[in-house]
Motif scaffolding. Structure first.
Motif, PDB file in Angstrom:
ATOM      1  N   THR A 211      42.942  42.775  54.246  1.00 29.22           N
ATOM      2  CA  THR A 211      41.582  42.974  53.723  1.00 29.22           C
ATOM      3  C   THR A 211      41.411  42.477  52.298  1.00 29.22           C
ATOM      4  O   THR A 211      40.295  42.421  51.801  1.00 29.22           O
ATOM      5  CB  THR A 211      41.214  44.470  53.753  1.00 29.22           C
ATOM      6  OG1 THR A 211      42.240  45.184  53.078  1.00 29.22           O
ATOM      7  CG2 THR A 211      41.086  44.969  55.178  1.00 29.22           C
ATOM      8  N   ALA A 212      42.521  42.172  51.618  1.00 32.12           N
ATOM      9  CA  ALA A 212      42.429  41.700  50.225  1.00 32.12           C
ATOM     10  C   ALA A 212      43.669  40.888  49.917  1.00 32.12           C
ATOM     11  O   ALA A 212      44.635  40.863  50.692  1.00 32.12           O
ATOM     12  CB  ALA A 212      42.301  42.875  49.252  1.00 32.12           C
ATOM     13  N   GLY A 213      43.642  40.216  48.757  1.00 32.33           N
ATOM     14  CA  GLY A 213      44.767  39.375  48.379  1.00 32.33           C
ATOM     15  C   GLY A 213      45.909  40.142  47.745  1.00 32.33           C
ATOM     16  O   GLY A 213      46.989  39.612  47.559  1.00 32.33           O
ATOM     17  N   GLN A 214      45.682  41.402  47.403  1.00 33.07           N
ATOM     18  CA  GLN A 214      46.710  42.189  46.716  1.00 33.07           C
ATOM     19  C   GLN A 214      46.420  43.672  46.929  1.00 33.07           C
ATOM     20  O   GLN A 214      45.293  44.054  47.256  1.00 33.07           O
ATOM     21  CB  GLN A 214      46.648  41.890  45.216  1.00 33.07           C
ATOM     22  CG  GLN A 214      45.325  42.335  44.587  1.00 33.07           C
ATOM     23  CD  GLN A 214      45.033  41.701  43.237  1.00 33.07           C
ATOM     24  OE1 GLN A 214      44.802  40.499  43.143  1.00 33.07           O
ATOM     25  NE2 GLN A 214      45.043  42.526  42.208  1.00 33.07           N
ATOM     26  N   LEU A 216      45.410  47.303  45.855  1.00 30.96           N
ATOM     27  CA  LEU A 216      44.387  47.676  44.868  1.00 30.96           C
ATOM     28  C   LEU A 216      44.496  49.162  44.536  1.00 30.96           C
ATOM     29  O   LEU A 216      44.927  49.970  45.364  1.00 30.96           O
ATOM     30  CB  LEU A 216      42.997  47.365  45.432  1.00 30.96           C
ATOM     31  CG  LEU A 216      42.759  45.882  45.754  1.00 30.96           C
ATOM     32  CD1 LEU A 216      41.477  45.704  46.558  1.00 30.96           C
ATOM     33  CD2 LEU A 216      42.696  45.048  44.490  1.00 30.96           C
ATOM     34  N   TYR A 221      39.037  50.573  42.923  1.00 31.72           N
ATOM     35  CA  TYR A 221      38.434  49.896  44.073  1.00 31.72           C
ATOM     36  C   TYR A 221      38.063  50.835  45.230  1.00 31.72           C
ATOM     37  O   TYR A 221      37.509  50.374  46.229  1.00 31.72           O
ATOM     38  CB  TYR A 221      39.359  48.778  44.569  1.00 31.72           C
ATOM     39  CG  TYR A 221      39.499  47.676  43.538  1.00 31.72           C
ATOM     40  CD1 TYR A 221      38.511  46.709  43.412  1.00 31.72           C
ATOM     41  CD2 TYR A 221      40.588  47.631  42.671  1.00 31.72           C
ATOM     42  CE1 TYR A 221      38.605  45.716  42.442  1.00 31.72           C
ATOM     43  CE2 TYR A 221      40.686  46.644  41.685  1.00 31.72           C
ATOM     44  CZ  TYR A 221      39.694  45.691  41.584  1.00 31.72           C
ATOM     45  OH  TYR A 221      39.772  44.712  40.626  1.00 31.72           O
ATOM     46  N   VAL A 225      35.960  48.413  48.759  1.00 32.75           N
ATOM     47  CA  VAL A 225      36.671  47.431  49.592  1.00 32.75           C
ATOM     48  C   VAL A 225      37.106  48.097  50.896  1.00 32.75           C
ATOM     49  O   VAL A 225      37.188  49.317  50.982  1.00 32.75           O
ATOM     50  CB  VAL A 225      37.937  46.873  48.885  1.00 32.75           C
ATOM     51  CG1 VAL A 225      37.575  46.020  47.676  1.00 32.75           C
ATOM     52  CG2 VAL A 225      38.881  48.007  48.491  1.00 32.75           C
ATOM     53  N   GLY A 356      35.100  40.774  57.044  1.00 28.23           N
ATOM     54  CA  GLY A 356      35.801  41.057  55.804  1.00 28.23           C
ATOM     55  C   GLY A 356      37.282  41.306  55.979  1.00 28.23           C
ATOM     56  O   GLY A 356      38.022  41.411  55.009  1.00 28.23           O
TER      57      GLY A 356
ATOM     58  N   PHE B 277      34.932  40.149  43.262  1.00 27.34           N
ATOM     59  CA  PHE B 277      35.594  40.261  44.576  1.00 27.34           C
ATOM     60  C   PHE B 277      36.452  39.039  44.873  1.00 27.34           C
ATOM     61  O   PHE B 277      37.514  39.150  45.485  1.00 27.34           O
ATOM     62  CB  PHE B 277      34.566  40.523  45.672  1.00 27.34           C
ATOM     63  CG  PHE B 277      34.150  41.964  45.737  1.00 27.34           C
ATOM     64  CD1 PHE B 277      34.871  42.863  46.502  1.00 27.34           C
ATOM     65  CD2 PHE B 277      33.074  42.438  45.007  1.00 27.34           C
ATOM     66  CE1 PHE B 277      34.521  44.209  46.551  1.00 27.34           C
ATOM     67  CE2 PHE B 277      32.711  43.780  45.035  1.00 27.34           C
ATOM     68  CZ  PHE B 277      33.431  44.671  45.813  1.00 27.34           C
ATOM     69  N   ILE B 280      40.038  39.347  43.698  1.00 25.19           N
ATOM     70  CA  ILE B 280      40.997  40.161  44.467  1.00 25.19           C
ATOM     71  C   ILE B 280      41.067  39.723  45.923  1.00 25.19           C
ATOM     72  O   ILE B 280      41.740  40.351  46.742  1.00 25.19           O
ATOM     73  CB  ILE B 280      40.662  41.671  44.391  1.00 25.19           C
ATOM     74  CG1 ILE B 280      39.212  41.930  44.852  1.00 25.19           C
ATOM     75  CG2 ILE B 280      40.862  42.196  42.978  1.00 25.19           C
ATOM     76  CD1 ILE B 280      38.935  43.392  45.155  1.00 25.19           C
ATOM     77  N   GLY B 281      40.392  38.648  46.257  1.00 26.93           N
ATOM     78  CA  GLY B 281      40.479  38.130  47.631  1.00 26.93           C
ATOM     79  C   GLY B 281      39.902  39.081  48.656  1.00 26.93           C
ATOM     80  O   GLY B 281      40.413  39.183  49.777  1.00 26.93           O
ATOM     81  N   ALA B 282      38.845  39.798  48.276  1.00 26.70           N
ATOM     82  CA  ALA B 282      38.244  40.760  49.205  1.00 26.70           C
ATOM     83  C   ALA B 282      36.736  40.582  49.254  1.00 26.70           C
ATOM     84  O   ALA B 282      36.156  39.831  48.455  1.00 26.70           O
ATOM     85  CB  ALA B 282      38.591  42.177  48.781  1.00 26.70           C
TER      86      ALA B 282
END
Lengths: 470, 470
Positions: A211-214, A216, A221, A225, A356, B277, B280-282
């Motif tokens: 769901t995200a690159g890192q 959180l 957040y 997210v 997403g 966003f 953070i890749g989200a």
């Protein structure tokens, strides 16, 4: 009227037990490279035993690339005009861990209370010795076997038989037969005369939701997210409906529901559901509209075997992870195509994935289809007749919920059917500490094996023709 | 008209930087028992600095049981009839791991491109030095402080302030004040003049779902028992509805929705959602009906921070585990009672638990409620006026989604309100490699601290009375 062959075999039971103990003392753990001597000792012992009973063409088989643990092959083609049966067993055993749970050392066979303890004794060195000593008794008493026998004794069963398809392909001419009779497998319960007629297939894959690159921080957040553990949970929750049916469209394609006769037959099997579930501390649960044994034998399943994500250590960490993982497997029934069933589940997951989030599917594995012996197969009929003859009871036809890769591989590569005719019992701690084999099973097994060979000698090879798919 | 105190403070900026570098060179990692010398060095350096500016009653405070890292206390009661402000900071820092991600060693302060790098430099040794040197400048130029100041410099902030409630309780008379001004905290963004007026609370627990007494083989039990990973997934999936609302009845009790004015104020805050966003890749995601900043600042959340069960190693294992685990935390907003919110979630989980599964709730933690400075609080007004005076801009009132235990503890134990007045910026890699502090923040901070003290000198202590809850 006593059968002279059986009488001879029963007389030699002490010798059988001595050879069995020697064989169990060989730590033939195929999974452990440090145990190669144990594997070689087991092979040589079995080869010597086979050689001594006059088998021909004794050799070791490997796939064409020469890899893996060799299988032992030998044959006695004593009976022109009679069926040719490939008898299967394996000489490798499971690792003995955890060692501290064994009451006596796993490779020092010990007799207690009518049971012989040791790693591999029930799976399947004991049952294998019953088959081999039946053959030896025929040779000793009658000078010949009543049918043609090819032996295939594998060394990789406990590591998933990775070389078996290659061995069967490479040596398909040598291994040509009318059907396969396996000394491996297990009887269901000591209190029932039963024969296994089917097993479920399996297939599996792994998945990762991102769901995200890192990772959180939930303070910075939280609430803005997607949480991949929530997404993955929603996906997993969507796999079954409230009645326990699998929701993926197309998953059940090809599945044949139990017929009225099958349901009646299964319902008639003595089965103490209450004590079975009490033993594992669980309650019956599953697909609505089916009995427990129907669920276990006739219905496909879909299970998450492992799932993880985020912080799993001690204490707390206010993290919103960026990814979550699951490992899934399914058990399949006859009629289902493993690839198609797996694809149905994956398509369902993709359709449920919220915007997403991304999903990766990998770790594709376990293509084994389900297997069932054709109900009129001559080898099945011979096995049922042999059990009825030796026990005086009409055997129950049962199935297992697990997969028997052998039956599926043999069917797929050689086009042959297999009957599992082991005299192990399923409570004998296979793959666990304190594996044992009931000494009383030896006489039962010798009687049944003598009888099944006699039954098979009454059949012409042409009766197998409709069932051979080569 | 230049402020003589500020001019003095700015003149001494090089000395401030030298002391700051010496302080950062002390590895005051409270979490690491091997770093006790770093902690003691930091304490002695700060004590010497405070002592040099004529503070009285310099001492170390511990809870009544004497446990934990001592806090440093000192006071200058220079201004009868003026407010008494407790100024807070902390001398401990986060561990520097992972060390290999640092461009220069964490405890060897290094200046590059207008930034000073080192562990703890932004959180909060730099901001603390700004507060202390502001006080020193007043003493040097005017001989007195314009208000009464008590200093409390804690040594356990980075380990969760376990002793702080005890220290405040034990020494409540000594620490009596009109309000608390914290040098710790952070400004939101370098491009905005803003003051933090609120933070979310938190609470959490762990859960275990059990469906059987032991792990089970998916072949032998697949389809006839409940899978705890499925059960847990269903429970987690049930926590939010499709609109992102938390479903547990009673969870939102007491929550005040953003007023029209608050929504308008928040909507007016410059905020580049897209790039935030993208970083953070989200993608933005959350409760329907609220903007991203409303979700983050004004709405409670419920997140699974970790979840696991079954086989998580390499490859596949066809296990149906007998238990599955999750760690959950929530972020709470003003009006919510942490215990009541947590109970609502647990009751919801219990209500959703299917028959045949059991659930254990444990690891109860994090009782910190949310905190918001009363909008008319004299200290808040002084802080806003100081920022407006020094920047020429009207400060934005912002909040943070995370929790500030200090504010909640001070409110609960001393009945006082707190304003966070740090000159760190939230992008300065707190708790991460390459933590840095912008050298330009020193002048900004000194100006604002001089000004807030002057503002406070214009207020009578009685103006604080309505807000003191002791």
């Amino acid at each position: 009227m006593t059968d002279a062959v059986l009488a001879h075999a029963l007389n030699r039971k002490p010798q059988l037990i001595e050879v069995l103990k020697t064989l169990v003392a060989c730590p033939s753990i195929g999974a452990d490279p440090a145990m190669s001597k144990g594997m070689e000792d087991a092979r040589q012992l079995i080869e010597a035993h086979i050689d001594a009973m006059g088998f021909k063409r004794l050799k070791r088989l490997t796939p064409s690339d020469g890899s893996g643990q060799p299988a032992i092959y030998a044959e006695r083609m004593d009976a022109p005009g009679k069926p040719t049966i490939l008898i299967y067993a394996h000489y490798d055993v499971q690792p003995p861990d955890p060692l501290n749970k064994w009451d006596t050392p796993p490779f020092e066979p010990a007799e207690r209370d009518g049971r012989l303890y040791g790693r591999g004794i029930s799976d399947d060195k004991g049952p294998m010795m019953i088959a081999l000593d039946t053959l030896a008794a025929f040779v000793a008493v009658e000078g010949l076997l009543p049918i043609n026998v090819k032996l295939l004794i594998e060394g990789e069963e406990e590591t998933g038989s990775p070389s078996l398809p290659g061995i069967l392909e490479t040596h398909s001419d040598l291994l040509g037969a009318d059907a396969v009779l396996s000394a491996d497998g297990a009887r269901w319960r000591p209190d029932l005369v039963a024969l296994n007629i089917g097993s479920r297939g399996n297939a599996g894959f792994e998945m990762r939701v991102q769901t995200a690159g890192q990772d959180l921080h939930s303070g910075r957040y939280g609430g803005i997210v997607a949480n991949p553990l929530h997404v993955l949970s929603t996906l997993v929750a969507s796999l079954h409906d409230a009645q326990g049916h699998i929701t993926a469209p197309g998953f059940y394609d090809g599945v044949v529901e139990p017929t009225h006769d099958e349901s009646t037959e299964i319902a008639a099997i003595p089965y103490d559901e209450e004590s079975s579930f009490a033993a594992i501390g669980a309650q019956p649960c599953g697909e609505a509209g089916f009995s427990t044994l129907e669920r276990l034998w006739m219905r496909p399943t879909l299970d998450v075997n492992g799932m993880w994500g985020g912080y799993t250590g001690a204490g707390s960490k206010t993290v919103i992870p960026n990814e979550a993982f699951a490992k899934l497997t399914m058990r399949l029934v006859p009629g289902q195509d493993p690839q198609r069933a797996k694809k149905a589940v994956i398509e369902h997951l993709k359709a449920q994935l919220p915007a997403g989030s991304t999903m990766e599917i990998y770790g594709d594995r376990g293509q084994g289809g389900a297997y069932a012996v054709p109900p009129d197969h001559p080898l099945l009929k011979a096995a049922l007749a042999a059990l009825e003859h030796t026990t005086g009871q009409s055997p129950l036809k049962v199935r297992i919920g697990a997969s028997l890769p052998l039956t599926e591989i043999v069917s797929r590569v050689l086009g042959l059917d297999t009957v599992m005719f082991s005299f192990a019992l399923s409570d004998e701690n296979f793959h666990a500490p304190n594996e044992f084999f009931r000494l009383s099973s030896i006489a039962d097994g010798l009687a049944a094996w003598v009888q099944i060979l006699r039954q098979l000698a009454e059949i012409t090879p042409s009766e197998f023709t409709p069932y051979r798919r080569t």
